[in-house]
Motif scaffolding. Structure first.
Motif, PDB file in Angstrom:
ATOM      1  N   CYS A  93       0.839  -1.197   0.000  1.00  0.00           N
ATOM      2  CA  CYS A  93       0.000   0.000   0.000  1.00  0.00           C
ATOM      3  C   CYS A  93       0.876   1.250   0.000  1.00  0.00           C
ATOM      4  O   CYS A  93       2.028   1.226   0.453  1.00  0.00           O
ATOM      5  CB  CYS A  93      -0.954   0.010   1.192  1.00  0.00           C
ATOM      6  SG  CYS A  93      -0.168   0.276   2.801  1.00  0.00           S
ATOM      7  N   TRP A  94       0.339   2.318  -0.492  1.00  0.00           N
ATOM      8  CA  TRP A  94       1.059   3.585  -0.570  1.00  0.00           C
ATOM      9  C   TRP A  94       1.258   4.179   0.825  1.00  0.00           C
ATOM     10  O   TRP A  94       0.324   4.200   1.644  1.00  0.00           O
ATOM     11  CB  TRP A  94       0.311   4.573  -1.449  1.00  0.00           C
ATOM     12  CG  TRP A  94       1.031   5.870  -1.630  1.00  0.00           C
ATOM     13  CD1 TRP A  94       0.755   7.058  -1.018  1.00  0.00           C
ATOM     14  CD2 TRP A  94       2.167   6.105  -2.468  1.00  0.00           C
ATOM     15  NE1 TRP A  94       1.641   8.012  -1.425  1.00  0.00           N
ATOM     16  CE2 TRP A  94       2.527   7.460  -2.310  1.00  0.00           C
ATOM     17  CE3 TRP A  94       2.912   5.293  -3.328  1.00  0.00           C
ATOM     18  CZ2 TRP A  94       3.607   8.019  -2.987  1.00  0.00           C
ATOM     19  CZ3 TRP A  94       3.986   5.848  -4.002  1.00  0.00           C
ATOM     20  CH2 TRP A  94       4.321   7.210  -3.831  1.00  0.00           C
ATOM     21  N   GLY A  95       2.449   4.670   1.104  1.00  0.00           N
ATOM     22  CA  GLY A  95       2.710   5.349   2.366  1.00  0.00           C
ATOM     23  C   GLY A  95       2.919   4.409   3.534  1.00  0.00           C
ATOM     24  O   GLY A  95       3.004   3.188   3.377  1.00  0.00           O
ATOM     25  N   LEU A 161      -8.076   2.405   0.247  1.00  0.00           N
ATOM     26  CA  LEU A 161      -8.194   3.759  -0.293  1.00  0.00           C
ATOM     27  C   LEU A 161      -8.837   4.691   0.730  1.00  0.00           C
ATOM     28  O   LEU A 161      -8.421   5.841   0.883  1.00  0.00           O
ATOM     29  CB  LEU A 161      -9.035   3.737  -1.569  1.00  0.00           C
ATOM     30  CG  LEU A 161      -9.366   5.094  -2.193  1.00  0.00           C
ATOM     31  CD1 LEU A 161      -8.103   5.781  -2.700  1.00  0.00           C
ATOM     32  CD2 LEU A 161     -10.386   4.931  -3.321  1.00  0.00           C
ATOM     33  N   ALA A 162      -9.817   4.174   1.467  1.00  0.00           N
ATOM     34  CA  ALA A 162     -10.551   4.992   2.431  1.00  0.00           C
ATOM     35  C   ALA A 162      -9.666   5.492   3.568  1.00  0.00           C
ATOM     36  O   ALA A 162      -9.932   6.558   4.138  1.00  0.00           O
ATOM     37  CB  ALA A 162     -11.737   4.202   2.998  1.00  0.00           C
ATOM     38  N   ILE A 163      -8.614   4.751   3.902  1.00  0.00           N
ATOM     39  CA  ILE A 163      -7.704   5.204   4.966  1.00  0.00           C
ATOM     40  C   ILE A 163      -6.452   5.852   4.369  1.00  0.00           C
ATOM     41  O   ILE A 163      -5.441   5.991   5.032  1.00  0.00           O
ATOM     42  CB  ILE A 163      -7.336   4.065   5.934  1.00  0.00           C
ATOM     43  CG1 ILE A 163      -6.581   2.942   5.223  1.00  0.00           C
ATOM     44  CG2 ILE A 163      -8.599   3.519   6.620  1.00  0.00           C
ATOM     45  CD1 ILE A 163      -5.973   1.916   6.181  1.00  0.00           C
ATOM     46  N   GLU A 164      -6.581   6.219   3.084  1.00  0.00           N
ATOM     47  CA  GLU A 164      -5.544   6.982   2.367  1.00  0.00           C
ATOM     48  C   GLU A 164      -4.256   6.195   2.136  1.00  0.00           C
ATOM     49  O   GLU A 164      -3.170   6.762   2.071  1.00  0.00           O
ATOM     50  CB  GLU A 164      -5.261   8.307   3.080  1.00  0.00           C
ATOM     51  CG  GLU A 164      -6.498   9.186   3.196  1.00  0.00           C
ATOM     52  CD  GLU A 164      -6.198  10.523   3.855  1.00  0.00           C
ATOM     53  OE1 GLU A 164      -5.091  10.684   4.403  1.00  0.00           O
ATOM     54  OE2 GLU A 164      -7.084  11.397   3.822  1.00  0.00           O
ATOM     55  N   HIS A 165      -4.399   4.880   1.990  1.00  0.00           N
ATOM     56  CA  HIS A 165      -3.262   4.023   1.668  1.00  0.00           C
ATOM     57  C   HIS A 165      -3.661   3.068   0.540  1.00  0.00           C
ATOM     58  O   HIS A 165      -3.722   1.847   0.742  1.00  0.00           O
ATOM     59  CB  HIS A 165      -2.794   3.244   2.899  1.00  0.00           C
ATOM     60  CG  HIS A 165      -2.262   4.113   3.992  1.00  0.00           C
ATOM     61  ND1 HIS A 165      -1.044   4.752   3.902  1.00  0.00           N
ATOM     62  CD2 HIS A 165      -2.802   4.487   5.185  1.00  0.00           C
ATOM     63  CE1 HIS A 165      -0.845   5.471   5.009  1.00  0.00           C
ATOM     64  NE2 HIS A 165      -1.900   5.326   5.794  1.00  0.00           N
ATOM     65  N   PRO A 166      -3.928   3.599  -0.666  1.00  0.00           N
ATOM     66  CA  PRO A 166      -4.350   2.748  -1.792  1.00  0.00           C
ATOM     67  C   PRO A 166      -3.278   1.729  -2.152  1.00  0.00           C
ATOM     68  O   PRO A 166      -2.090   1.930  -1.879  1.00  0.00           O
ATOM     69  CB  PRO A 166      -4.574   3.754  -2.917  1.00  0.00           C
ATOM     70  CG  PRO A 166      -3.680   4.911  -2.580  1.00  0.00           C
ATOM     71  CD  PRO A 166      -3.740   5.003  -1.079  1.00  0.00           C
ATOM     72  N   TYR A 173      -8.397   2.328  -8.365  1.00  0.00           N
ATOM     73  CA  TYR A 173      -8.524   3.151  -7.169  1.00  0.00           C
ATOM     74  C   TYR A 173      -7.275   3.940  -6.776  1.00  0.00           C
ATOM     75  O   TYR A 173      -7.370   4.880  -5.990  1.00  0.00           O
ATOM     76  CB  TYR A 173      -8.938   2.269  -5.979  1.00  0.00           C
ATOM     77  CG  TYR A 173     -10.246   1.547  -6.189  1.00  0.00           C
ATOM     78  CD1 TYR A 173     -11.461   2.215  -6.069  1.00  0.00           C
ATOM     79  CD2 TYR A 173     -10.278   0.195  -6.514  1.00  0.00           C
ATOM     80  CE1 TYR A 173     -12.669   1.557  -6.258  1.00  0.00           C
ATOM     81  CE2 TYR A 173     -11.484  -0.474  -6.712  1.00  0.00           C
ATOM     82  CZ  TYR A 173     -12.670   0.214  -6.573  1.00  0.00           C
ATOM     83  OH  TYR A 173     -13.866  -0.443  -6.771  1.00  0.00           O
ATOM     84  N   HIS A 175      -4.133   6.538  -6.714  1.00  0.00           N
ATOM     85  CA  HIS A 175      -3.785   7.828  -7.305  1.00  0.00           C
ATOM     86  C   HIS A 175      -2.550   7.645  -8.194  1.00  0.00           C
ATOM     87  O   HIS A 175      -1.962   6.558  -8.254  1.00  0.00           O
ATOM     88  CB  HIS A 175      -3.566   8.891  -6.230  1.00  0.00           C
ATOM     89  CG  HIS A 175      -2.598   8.525  -5.150  1.00  0.00           C
ATOM     90  ND1 HIS A 175      -1.266   8.258  -5.397  1.00  0.00           N
ATOM     91  CD2 HIS A 175      -2.773   8.387  -3.800  1.00  0.00           C
ATOM     92  CE1 HIS A 175      -0.656   7.980  -4.261  1.00  0.00           C
ATOM     93  NE2 HIS A 175      -1.549   8.043  -3.270  1.00  0.00           N
TER      94      HIS A 175
END
Length: 211
Positions: A93-95, A161-166, A173, A175
């Protein structure tokens, strides 16, 4: 189509456990050019009786079970419906999440205007619950284990995605940066536990993520 790149994890008279590759449908799509899929390949290559029990998205790789007779199919389907199976996914996941683990309890529904995407909808969505934990922090991305308690379509992808880690490489989904960070959707069904439909033995299968 041949069984190229399809790995058999387990095989007996009642069921097959397959390590599905990415970019392969679990079942045929509606369009004629989407007929190629896991169950069709199996049926055309020595397993005409194979029946799908559950599905993985086209881009998701990993463990999937198929039944080899009607009674086994009925019992395995019941186990999935009654949430008697256990599943875990490995993902990138991102981040880096602030916490080491958590839960995401957000209802989901299909969103026809943005087909085939799903969205969070607190009024009309169906209950969806995911547990997550960080396995490794890698700077701009993290390796995580995702455990879905419910089995909604695109659940893990939308919840992360909802917790800002797509998820990396997610064409639906992610970015721009997360999409460009990997050449495929980084989601792999890495653990599956079920009860054998004939002998009642509890069985656990594992598959290492290819990313």
């Amino acid at each position: 189509m041949p069984l190229t790149h399809i790995r058999f994890v387990h095989q007996d008279d009642a069921l097959l456990v397959i390590d599905k590759p990415t970019l392969l449908l679990s079942v045929p799509g509606r369009a004629e050019d989407n007929r190629d899929c896991l169950v069709t390949r199996l049926q055309e290559n020595g397993f005409p009786e194979a029946r799908i029990v559950h599905r993985l998205d086209w881009e998701t790789s990993g463990l999937i079970v198929l039944a080899r007779d009607a009674d086994s199919h009925r019992e395995l389907s019941r186990q999935f419906h009654d949430r008697e199976t256990e599943k875990a996914y490995t993902a990138l996941c991102w981040g880096e999440p602030e916490l080491d683990s958590g839960r995401i309890d957000l209802p989901l529904r299909y969103d026809p205007p943005t087909k085939p995407r799903h969205v969070i909808d607190h009024e009309h969505g169906r209950h969806a619950l995911t547990f997550w934990r960080v396995l490794e922090r890698c700077g701009h991305y993290s390796r995580v284990e995702l455990t879905p308690i419910t089995g909604r379509s695109h659940q893990l992808r939308v919840h992360m995605l909802a917790i800002e880690h797509p998820l990396l490489g997610d064409r639906l989904y992610a970015h721009t940066e997360a999409l460009a960070a990997h050449g495929r959707l980084c989601l792999h069904a890495s653990m599956l536990t079920l009860t054998h439909p004939q002998n009642g033995h509890r069985m656990r299968f594992e598959s290492q993520a290819p990313f």
